[in-house]
Design a protein around this motif. Sequence first.
Motif, short mmCIF file in Angstrom:
data_model
loop_
_atom_site.label_atom_id
_atom_site.label_comp_id
_atom_site.label_asym_id
_atom_site.label_seq_id
_atom_site.Cartn_x
_atom_site.Cartn_y
_atom_site.Cartn_z
N MET A 40 0.87 -1.17 0.00
CA MET A 40 0.00 0.00 0.00
C MET A 40 0.91 1.23 0.00
O MET A 40 1.36 1.70 1.04
CB MET A 40 -0.91 0.00 1.22
N TYR A 46 -1.64 12.53 -0.57
CA TYR A 46 -2.48 12.28 0.61
C TYR A 46 -2.15 13.26 1.74
O TYR A 46 -3.00 13.49 2.62
CB TYR A 46 -2.27 10.86 1.14
N LEU A 132 -15.37 4.32 -0.80
CA LEU A 132 -14.21 4.06 -1.65
C LEU A 132 -14.45 4.42 -3.12
O LEU A 132 -13.50 4.43 -3.91
CB LEU A 132 -13.82 2.58 -1.57
N THR A 134 -15.98 2.67 -5.39
CA THR A 134 -15.90 1.51 -6.27
C THR A 134 -16.69 0.36 -5.69
O THR A 134 -16.97 0.34 -4.48
CB THR A 134 -14.44 1.08 -6.49
N PHE A 159 -6.19 -0.50 -4.55
CA PHE A 159 -5.72 0.79 -4.03
C PHE A 159 -4.25 0.77 -3.64
O PHE A 159 -3.80 1.60 -2.86
CB PHE A 159 -6.57 1.20 -2.82
N CYS A 162 -1.73 5.04 -6.11
CA CYS A 162 -2.62 6.01 -6.74
C CYS A 162 -2.07 6.37 -8.13
O CYS A 162 -0.88 6.68 -8.28
CB CYS A 162 -2.71 7.26 -5.87
N THR A 170 -10.37 10.74 -7.14
CA THR A 170 -9.64 9.47 -7.07
C THR A 170 -8.58 9.51 -5.99
O THR A 170 -8.40 8.53 -5.25
CB THR A 170 -8.99 9.17 -8.43
N HIS A 174 -8.38 6.94 -2.76
CA HIS A 174 -7.17 6.20 -2.44
C HIS A 174 -6.64 6.59 -1.06
O HIS A 174 -6.15 5.74 -0.30
CB HIS A 174 -6.10 6.44 -3.50
N ALA A 177 -8.74 4.86 1.54
CA ALA A 177 -8.38 3.44 1.62
C ALA A 177 -7.08 3.25 2.38
O ALA A 177 -6.95 2.34 3.21
CB ALA A 177 -8.29 2.82 0.23
N TRP A 178 -6.11 4.12 2.13
CA TRP A 178 -4.82 3.99 2.79
C TRP A 178 -4.96 4.22 4.29
O TRP A 178 -4.37 3.49 5.10
CB TRP A 178 -3.82 4.99 2.20
#
Length: 240
Positions: A40, A46, A132, A134, A159, A162, A170, A174, A177-178
């Motif tokens: 990841m 981010y 997310l 998706t 994910f 990115c 997007t 991502h 998710a991280w």
Amino acid sequence: MAEYRLLNQFYEKDHRARLIKHDQVLPILRPRTHDWSQVMVYDHRYTPLLQRAGLHVIANLVRRGMPTFNPAALTALIDRWRPETHGFHLPCGEMTITLQDVAMLLGLPIQGNLVIGPAVSDGWRERVEQFLGTQLEVREEGRHGRVSGVRLLWLRAIFGSCPDDADEATVTFHGRAWVVLHMFGSVLFPDGMGDSASWMYIHCLHDWDEAGGYSWGSAVLSFLYRQLCEACRRHTPNST
């Protein structure tokens, strides 16, 4: 036995220290945390989002990879953990982990709103998919561990990194998710289901600015206390 008078009956029966006192040989415990920092991949895009959420310091630590753990030393400490006082009873005296330790070592905020919220399983897939951006993979019940969680292998495949040409939305997905399903699920709040990440924290990160109002340090310390209270009665090699 005078040295265990502090323990109540709930903990006393199975506490590792008492069993060792009675000449039982117990296995060394192993941490649950695993290093997925190379799978990841942290993206510099981010960082502004995490700064708004008050999570940029701990994110900087996590993205560098997990430190090397000493299972024998961790087990020795757990064997001396006392759930009633949330502290280690050592020959030299008592010691515990404080909120100040969390703030200084992890850089997590220790003031603000409690990290609490609804934990209703109905409709969890829809909530995670919205979070997310998706559709989640379809999983058969009874396969790959629990059903009500995001499978980590799938998460890392989708994910893991990115895209360079990602738009703002997007990057946000991502980043979520991280943080929630990687940093929270694998490092700060790991559980015994190693194949899945919990969705219970997603409501705290729908808005990055609102996320900055949570006392993340208090939540992490409370979780650590709870896991230590469970680990001091655990007789299998896997711990927290």
